[in-house]
Design a protein around this motif. Structure first.
Motif, PDB file in Angstrom:
ATOM      1  N   THR A 296       0.875  -1.080   0.006  1.00 37.34           N
ATOM      2  CA  THR A 296       0.027  -0.064   0.056  1.00 37.34           C
ATOM      3  C   THR A 296       0.840   1.316  -0.095  1.00 37.34           C
ATOM      4  N   ILE A 297       2.225   1.328   0.347  1.00 38.56           N
ATOM      5  CA  ILE A 297       3.181   2.179   0.335  1.00 38.56           C
ATOM      6  C   ILE A 297       3.772   2.491  -0.732  1.00 38.56           C
ATOM      7  N   TRP A 298       4.152   1.263  -1.455  1.00 41.37           N
ATOM      8  CA  TRP A 298       4.657   1.169  -2.726  1.00 41.37           C
ATOM      9  C   TRP A 298       3.875   1.684  -3.740  1.00 41.37           C
ATOM     10  N   GLU A 299       2.588   0.978  -4.035  1.00 39.96           N
ATOM     11  CA  GLU A 299       1.953   1.128  -5.380  1.00 39.96           C
ATOM     12  C   GLU A 299       0.420   2.074  -4.583  1.00 39.96           C
ATOM     13  N   GLU A 300      -0.288   2.304  -5.635  1.00 45.08           N
ATOM     14  CA  GLU A 300      -1.470   3.240  -5.348  1.00 45.08           C
ATOM     15  C   GLU A 300      -2.588   2.127  -5.116  1.00 45.08           C
ATOM     16  N   TRP A 301      -2.541   1.144  -4.263  1.00 42.12           N
ATOM     17  CA  TRP A 301      -3.365   0.217  -4.028  1.00 42.12           C
ATOM     18  C   TRP A 301      -4.171   0.387  -2.576  1.00 42.12           C
ATOM     19  N   ASN A 302      -5.338  -0.002  -2.584  1.00 41.04           N
ATOM     20  CA  ASN A 302      -5.729  -0.078  -1.182  1.00 41.04           C
ATOM     21  C   ASN A 302      -5.600  -1.298  -0.439  1.00 41.04           C
ATOM     22  N   TYR A 303      -5.791  -1.501   1.083  1.00 39.42           N
ATOM     23  CA  TYR A 303      -5.339  -2.720   1.708  1.00 39.42           C
ATOM     24  C   TYR A 303      -5.866  -3.994   1.174  1.00 39.42           C
ATOM     25  N   LEU A 304      -7.210  -3.996   0.547  1.00 38.32           N
ATOM     26  CA  LEU A 304      -7.550  -5.151   0.065  1.00 38.32           C
ATOM     27  C   LEU A 304      -7.094  -5.679  -1.273  1.00 38.32           C
ATOM     28  N   GLU A 305      -6.589  -4.698  -2.041  1.00 44.97           N
ATOM     29  CA  GLU A 305      -6.051  -5.138  -3.416  1.00 44.97           C
ATOM     30  C   GLU A 305      -4.524  -5.551  -3.027  1.00 44.97           C
ATOM     31  N   ALA A 306      -3.822  -4.973  -2.072  1.00 39.07           N
ATOM     32  CA  ALA A 306      -2.623  -5.237  -1.856  1.00 39.07           C
ATOM     33  C   ALA A 306      -2.300  -6.575  -1.238  1.00 39.07           C
ATOM     34  N   PHE A 307      -3.610  -7.003  -0.218  1.00 37.61           N
ATOM     35  CA  PHE A 307      -3.695  -8.267   0.304  1.00 37.61           C
ATOM     36  C   PHE A 307      -3.803  -9.293  -0.722  1.00 37.61           C
ATOM     37  N   TYR A 308      -4.922  -8.923  -1.620  1.00 41.91           N
ATOM     38  CA  TYR A 308      -5.066  -9.823  -2.693  1.00 41.91           C
ATOM     39  C   TYR A 308      -4.041 -10.070  -3.768  1.00 41.91           C
ATOM     40  N   PHE A 309      -3.356  -9.223  -3.912  1.00 43.65           N
ATOM     41  CA  PHE A 309      -1.823  -9.645  -5.023  1.00 43.65           C
ATOM     42  C   PHE A 309      -0.811 -10.267  -4.110  1.00 43.65           C
ATOM     43  N   VAL A 310      -0.698 -10.023  -2.843  1.00 39.88           N
ATOM     44  CA  VAL A 310       0.259 -10.869  -1.932  1.00 39.88           C
ATOM     45  C   VAL A 310      -0.199 -12.405  -2.059  1.00 39.88           C
ATOM     46  N   PHE A 311      -1.461 -12.573  -1.787  1.00 42.92           N
ATOM     47  CA  PHE A 311      -2.044 -14.020  -1.672  1.00 42.92           C
ATOM     48  C   PHE A 311      -1.836 -14.518  -2.877  1.00 42.92           C
ATOM     49  N   ILE A 312      -2.486 -14.011  -3.884  1.00 39.26           N
ATOM     50  CA  ILE A 312      -2.308 -14.587  -5.231  1.00 39.26           C
ATOM     51  C   ILE A 312      -0.741 -15.165  -5.591  1.00 39.26           C
ATOM     52  N   SER A 313       0.011 -14.124  -5.307  1.00 35.07           N
ATOM     53  CA  SER A 313       1.304 -14.372  -5.580  1.00 35.07           C
ATOM     54  C   SER A 313       2.115 -15.435  -4.824  1.00 35.07           C
ATOM     55  N   LEU A 314       2.058 -15.417  -3.608  1.00 36.44           N
ATOM     56  CA  LEU A 314       2.377 -16.513  -2.447  1.00 36.44           C
ATOM     57  C   LEU A 314       1.911 -17.922  -2.799  1.00 36.44           C
ATOM     58  N   SER A 315       0.722 -17.897  -3.181  1.00 32.49           N
ATOM     59  CA  SER A 315      -0.138 -19.061  -3.340  1.00 32.49           C
ATOM     60  C   SER A 315       0.106 -19.616  -4.926  1.00 32.49           C
ATOM     61  N   THR A 316       1.178 -18.782  -5.634  1.00 35.23           N
ATOM     62  CA  THR A 316       1.535 -19.159  -6.937  1.00 35.23           C
ATOM     63  C   THR A 316       0.302 -19.489  -8.058  1.00 35.23           C
ATOM     64  N   ILE A 317      -1.034 -18.821  -7.446  1.00 34.25           N
ATOM     65  CA  ILE A 317      -2.174 -18.618  -8.451  1.00 34.25           C
ATOM     66  C   ILE A 317      -1.743 -17.896  -9.858  1.00 34.25           C
ATOM     67  N   GLY A 318      -1.355 -16.498  -9.525  1.00 32.43           N
ATOM     68  CA  GLY A 318      -0.787 -15.534 -10.447  1.00 32.43           C
ATOM     69  C   GLY A 318      -1.862 -15.327 -11.566  1.00 32.43           C
ATOM     70  N   PHE A 319      -2.937 -14.668 -11.174  1.00 33.82           N
ATOM     71  CA  PHE A 319      -3.763 -14.240 -12.392  1.00 33.82           C
ATOM     72  C   PHE A 319      -3.358 -13.144 -13.231  1.00 33.82           C
ATOM     73  N   GLY A 320      -2.542 -12.242 -12.485  1.00 34.88           N
ATOM     74  CA  GLY A 320      -1.889 -10.980 -13.185  1.00 34.88           C
ATOM     75  C   GLY A 320      -2.889 -10.102 -13.298  1.00 34.88           C
ATOM     76  N   ASP A 321      -3.831  -9.815 -12.903  1.00 37.99           N
ATOM     77  CA  ASP A 321      -4.866  -8.687 -12.907  1.00 37.99           C
ATOM     78  C   ASP A 321      -4.380  -7.634 -12.272  1.00 37.99           C
ATOM     79  N   VAL A 322      -3.867  -7.989 -11.052  1.00 38.22           N
ATOM     80  CA  VAL A 322      -3.204  -6.782 -10.027  1.00 38.22           C
ATOM     81  C   VAL A 322      -1.581  -7.035 -10.405  1.00 38.22           C
ATOM     82  N   LEU A 323      -0.863  -5.812 -10.840  1.00 39.13           N
ATOM     83  CA  LEU A 323       0.507  -6.131 -10.946  1.00 39.13           C
ATOM     84  C   LEU A 323       1.047  -4.746 -10.265  1.00 39.13           C
TER      85      LEU A 323
END
Length: 472
Positions: A296-323
């Protein structure tokens, strides 16, 4: 060489003042070395030194970093020219549309072109431009024409998504050589990354075990620092602490109790994934929450979007809709994701160990219950067999006694029946004798002439004798 002591001897060979000095290397035993014989040994030792470096944990990490940089350079070389050619084509077509529209506008102002012609030509030009953009998209151009996604940093990001198997899909090779290189790169990079992640996960597990041992120490004893005496705190009743101060000091200082395993604060700290599963899950949840706040500090995201990106990345799902859109944080983001993947690997191994132990304990309980059930069933069966045998014996004894009673009754009945028959037979005989006596008296009265004189006294006596005989 490292194992030899070299002595350099200078031999003067020359004329006059000007001399030429040559140096020859001699080994420790005084014999000169043969360069041709030492070359294979030097090469072998050099290769062994390289192997020992890369076989270590730090060496594997360095190898992965070097592999990532080499892959980034390779893919940037293969894909960047193709990307630039597509974008140049789009730029040229865009400039062509600008010229066409400008000429049409000038002709329309000078009344050389009417509004209908202007509209038709403009529509055809835009449709053509749309087709060109679509063809470029099919060829792999997925970014703006002014951006260069196949730069060195973009290729680094792509290499990281390949060997971690995240695969966001926002960047992919479009040339044939690039796709072949991606197949080979993934076939080598994925096992290498898994080895590094597994090793990092074991190290993280060891660190968490040490931290967990410290927390247990504080919880059970109430002390943060080491002590060398048995604690009298009520909370230390369930804490396994030695009564001998020397043994307690050895355990607290990390004495090796078995090969490769150390005890810290009374808890084994090793590479086994037998950490409590609640601790592992709590650590990964805290890591996810921390990463979401960081993005949330690095990107212009709210907390939900940031948590969504972190979870999708660490679970290796990798949708790529939030980058992430800021490449300057790429290195920090890569480090965060890589450590997170190690934590995920550690949590998965801890969960596997936990469920394996749970299943083993369940099997033991089932086997124990099965044995107890069989023992109880056998005991009940033996009791039932005993009762059946007892009932059978009782029935046999009852049947024998009943048969004896029946035989005794039958004999008594037979005797009673025989006595009654004898009585009846005796009565009949007596009656028959009485009839014979009466018949004889009557005969005597009717025929006195047969030699028998009748007188009252004699007749009476004879009749009485006969009657007496009948009565007897």
């Amino acid at each position: 060489m490292a194992a030899e002591l070299l002595r350099l001897t200078a031999t003067k060979r020359g004329r006059g003042v000007s001399g030429i000095y040559t140096m020859s290397a001699t080994a420790e035993n005084g014999q000169p070395e043969d360069p041709e014989e030492d070359c294979p040994a030097k090469c072998r030792k050099f290769l062994q030194a390289i192997y020992s470096i890369f076989a270590s944990n730090f060496g594997l990490l360095l190898l992965l970093i070097a592999y990532t940089c080499a892959g980034a350079a390779l893919f940037a070389t293969l894909e960047s020219p193709h990307e630039q050619s597509l974008k140049e084509k789009i730029k040229e077509e865009r400039e062509n549309i600008v010229r066409v529209l400008m000429n049409l506008t000038l002709e329309f102002d000078s009344l050389q072109v009417n509004q209908t012609n202007w509209t038709d030509v403009t529509r055809e030009t835009l449709v053509k431009y749309e087709s060109i953009i679509y063809e470029a998209y099919k060829d792999g151009m997925i970014s703006h024409s002014t951006d260069n996604i196949w730069s060195f940093y973009g290729a680094l990001f792509f290499c990281g998504t390949v060997y971690t198997s995240i695969g966001y899909g926002n960047i992919a090779p479009s040339t044939n050589w690039g796709r072949v290189a991606c197949i080979i790169y993934a076939a080598i990079g994925i096992p290498l990354a898994m080895i590094v992640l597994a090793d990092l996960g074991r190290r993280i597990t060891r660190g968490l075990k040490f931290l967990w041992a410290f927390v247990r120490r504080y919880y059970y004893t109430g002390y943060c620092r080491r002590v060398n005496f048995p604690l009298k705190d009520s909370r230390s009743q369930s804490y396994d602490i030695n009564t001998d101060p020397e043994e307690n000091r050895a355990v607290a200082n990390g004495t090796e109790v078995r090969p490769g395993v150390n005890m810290y604060y009374g808890y084994e700290v090793d590479d086994q994934f037998n950490l409590p599963i609640t601790v592992a899950v709590l650590v990964i949840v805290i890591y996810l929450l921390f990463g979401a706040g960081m993005y949330t500090i690095w990107e212009e995201w709210n907390y939900l979007e940031a948590f969504y990106f972190v979870f999708i990345s660490l679970s290796t799902i990798g949708f790529g809709d939030v980058l992430p859109a800021h490449p300057k944080f790429f290195l920090l983001s890569s480090v965060y994701i890589f450590i997170g993947l190690s934590l995920v690997s550690m949590v998965i191994n801890v969960a596997i160990e936990f469920f394996s132990q749970t299943i083993d304990r369940a099997k033991e309980h089932i086997d124990r219950a099965k044995v107890m059930t069989l023992d109880k069933a056998k005991e009940k069966l033996d009791q039932a067999k005993g009762k059946v045998a007892e009932i059978k014996n009782k029935l046999e004894s009852d049947s024998i006694s009943s048969a004896s009673e029946n035989e005794t009754g039958c004999n008594a009945h037979g005797k009673r029946k025989g006595s009654a028959q004898d009585t009846v037979n005796g009565s009949g005989k007596k009656q028959k004798d009485a009839n014979k006596g009466l018949t004889r008296v009557a005969q005597l009265k009717k025929s006195p002439e047969q030699g028998n004189s009748w007188n009252s006294s004699t007749g009476s006596v004879s009749m009485l004798e006969d009657l007496t005989y009948v009565d007897s």
